[in-house]
Design an enzyme around this catalytic site. Structure first.
Site, short mmCIF file in Angstrom:
data_model
loop_
_atom_site.label_atom_id
_atom_site.label_comp_id
_atom_site.label_asym_id
_atom_site.label_seq_id
_atom_site.Cartn_x
_atom_site.Cartn_y
_atom_site.Cartn_z
N GLY A 88 -8.03 -8.54 0.10
CA GLY A 88 -6.97 -8.94 0.66
C GLY A 88 -6.40 -10.28 0.57
O GLY A 88 -5.18 -10.30 0.28
N GLY B 217 -13.21 -4.24 0.26
CA GLY B 217 -14.62 -3.75 0.40
C GLY B 217 -15.01 -2.73 -0.21
O GLY B 217 -16.16 -2.81 -1.15
N ARG C 48 0.86 -1.09 -0.01
CA ARG C 48 -0.02 0.09 0.13
C ARG C 48 0.96 1.35 0.08
O ARG C 48 0.59 2.16 -0.57
CB ARG C 48 -0.95 -0.09 1.31
CG ARG C 48 -2.03 -0.99 0.90
CD ARG C 48 -3.00 -0.90 2.22
NE ARG C 48 -4.35 -1.57 1.84
CZ ARG C 48 -5.13 -2.25 2.68
NH1 ARG C 48 -5.08 -2.09 4.01
NH2 ARG C 48 -6.28 -2.78 2.01
N LYS D 188 -17.12 -15.63 3.06
CA LYS D 188 -18.53 -15.24 3.51
C LYS D 188 -19.34 -14.82 2.38
O LYS D 188 -19.10 -13.95 1.61
CB LYS D 188 -18.43 -14.26 4.43
CG LYS D 188 -18.15 -14.55 5.77
CD LYS D 188 -18.05 -13.17 6.86
CE LYS D 188 -19.57 -12.89 7.25
NZ LYS D 188 -19.48 -11.90 8.09
P1 ADP Z 1 -10.72 -11.76 0.18
O1 ADP Z 1 -9.93 -11.27 1.18
O2 ADP Z 1 -9.93 -11.81 -1.02
O3 ADP Z 1 -12.06 -10.63 -0.16
P2 ADP Z 1 -12.31 -13.42 1.55
O4 ADP Z 1 -11.90 -12.86 2.95
O5 ADP Z 1 -13.89 -13.14 1.15
O6 ADP Z 1 -11.38 -13.02 0.35
O7 ADP Z 1 -12.21 -15.04 1.88
C1 ADP Z 1 -10.95 -15.41 2.02
C2 ADP Z 1 -10.87 -16.81 2.99
O8 ADP Z 1 -11.80 -17.64 2.74
C3 ADP Z 1 -9.64 -17.61 3.32
O9 ADP Z 1 -9.23 -17.41 4.76
C4 ADP Z 1 -9.87 -18.89 2.80
O10 ADP Z 1 -9.23 -19.75 3.72
C5 ADP Z 1 -11.57 -18.85 2.99
N1 ADP Z 1 -11.99 -19.82 2.22
C6 ADP Z 1 -12.19 -20.29 1.01
N2 ADP Z 1 -12.50 -21.31 0.60
C7 ADP Z 1 -13.12 -21.93 1.88
C8 ADP Z 1 -13.67 -23.15 2.07
N3 ADP Z 1 -14.10 -24.06 1.12
N4 ADP Z 1 -14.13 -23.06 3.38
C9 ADP Z 1 -13.71 -22.52 4.39
N5 ADP Z 1 -13.09 -21.27 4.23
C10 ADP Z 1 -12.88 -21.04 2.97
MG MG Z 2 -10.37 -11.31 3.41
#
Ligand code: ADP
Ligand code: MG
Length: 396
Positions: free
Chosen positions: A353, A376, A37, A199
């Protein structure tokens, strides 16, 4: 509406306030573990220095909740920023008040001053006008370069623009807006969205919007299991959000009605626990996931199918890993998809992230057209929401 951009306005000898997103991870010893960043903000500072501006900058870091928490100090950021810029960045241990005013007044053309954490002050997250007025004291030009915070109506993002003569987008913010607008406003045919991560509830507003914009949506990660359950599949102990089932059904229906293809994983890597070296089972197409097992990665057939879609796309937006990529046993799907996105002919945009961590783990960050600094904020922008930080800028 077109917003003013830094390169449209005069900066020489003006006192310029830059709002950055220097919310970087620090280890227990206060060392910066990832300076992406800070690096991303360098072009704006170079431009301001070369053009003789007097530069004050500020950011939030962590969640100090309106109190002075020494572990959330921006002092290490000033040091790193100076190293990257090749000239020292002076640091003021206050955000507003006598010391800050004095430091601002002393600032010479071509020099940079970083203020202490904005969130040490309760007025920041309350979008407090009196705090914003103090931040704006003596400032000739406000530059927003903090895309990651633009979805927050905070004092240094929103209110401050009412107390300065002019508010413009910095080079980083402009780049974010240019790339993300391509996807949000005028996507080409063959606009592919890849969504995964933990989520579903975080991403449903975006999905609801995308079923009118994208051509194809590939779903992976934990969020796939809520959709698969909504379709009646046995998902065992996979992570699901039961209160989202109805909305998932609606989205699937809306997509079908509107000619948008939503692809869900056909096969899975499953295990009873999230541990390295645990025995995994490949759940074949048409099979359900046994009760005690969780789906933790997309399976090989899904990878192949998704790779084919990625190869055809003109524009790709990706947010959310395809599995628990932090554990190597469940990283394969995400790594394969990362490699395919990196090799794609499409313009590629990645946000989030964990998604950025995944692309770095795959070693292909260089091959991505745009890596968004806002998780976000990028999701809200693509969902068609107006971001307070962008709305507040002066119109061109
Ligand atoms: P980003 O930060 O890129 O927006 P998220 O925070 O939404 O992504 O999701 C990332 C998390 O999702 C990671 O910590 C990963 O371990 C978890 N994850 C991905 N697939 C699964 C799964 N099938 N079951 C549980 N957790 C998962
Ligand atoms: Mg995340």
């Amino acid at each position: 509406m077109a917003k003013k951009f830094l390169k449209d306005v005069a900066v020489r000898d003006r006192l310029v306030f830059v709002r950055n997103d220097f919310n970087v991870p620090l280890d227990a010893a206060g060392r910066i573990t990832d300076d992406t960043r800070i690096q991303a903000a360098i072009p704006t500072f170079r431009y301001l220095i070369e053009n003789g501006a007097r530069v004050v900058c500020a950011s939030h870091l962590g969640r100090p909740k309106g109190e002075v928490i020494p572990d959330c100090s921006l002092a290490p950021v000033a040091k790193r920023q100076g190293e990257l810029l090749g000239q020292p960045v002076s640091f003021c241990p206050e955000v507003v008040g006598a010391k800050a005013e004095k430091a601002k007044a002393k600032l010479k053309a071509g020099k940079v001053l970083l203020l202490e954490n904005l969130r040490f002050h309760p007025g920041e997250t309350k979008n407090d006008a009196a705090f914003a007025a103090e931040l704006a004291r003596g400032i000739d030009l406000y530059v927003d370069d903090a895309f990651g915070a633009c979805h927050r109506a905070h004092a240094s993002i929103d209110q401050i623009t009412r107390f300065v003569p002019q508010s413009v987008a910095g080079l980083l913010l402009k780049k974010e807006i240019d790339f993300l607008s391509m996807a949000a406003d005028n996507p080409p045919d063959n606009y592919l969205v890849i969504l995964g991560g933990a989520k579903v509830s975080d991403k449903l507003p975006l999905l609801t919007h995308l079923v009118t914009k994208a051509d194809t949506i590939l779903i992976g990660g934990a969020m796939a299991y809520t959709f698969l359950l909504a379709r009646g599949m046995d998902v065992g102990s996979s992570r699901v959000e039961k209160d989202c089932l109805e909305l998932c059904r609606e989205i699937l229906q809306k997509a079908e009605g509107g000619g948008v293809r939503i692809l869900l994983p056909e096969d899975h890597i499953a295990a009873t626990r999230i541990e390295p070296n645990i025995t995994v089972r490949i759940i074949r197409p048409g099979e359900g996931i046994p009760g005690e097992m969780m789906g933790l990665d997309i399976g090989p057939e899904t990878v192949e199918q998704y790779q084919a879609e990625i190869g055809r796309a003109e524009l790709i937006f990706w947010n959310g890993p395809m599995g628990v990529f932090e554990v190597d046993t469940f990283a394969g799907g995400t790594m394969e998809i990362a490699a395919a996105v990196a090799a794609a002919k499409a313009t590629t945009i990645i946000g989030g992230g964990d998604s950025i961590a995944a692309i770095n783990k795959a070693g292909v960050a260089r091959c991505i057209s745009h890596i968004s600094t806002g998780g976000g904020a990028a999701l809200e922008f693509l969902a068609g929401d107006k971001l307070p930080g962008i709305e507040a800028l002066t119109e061109a």
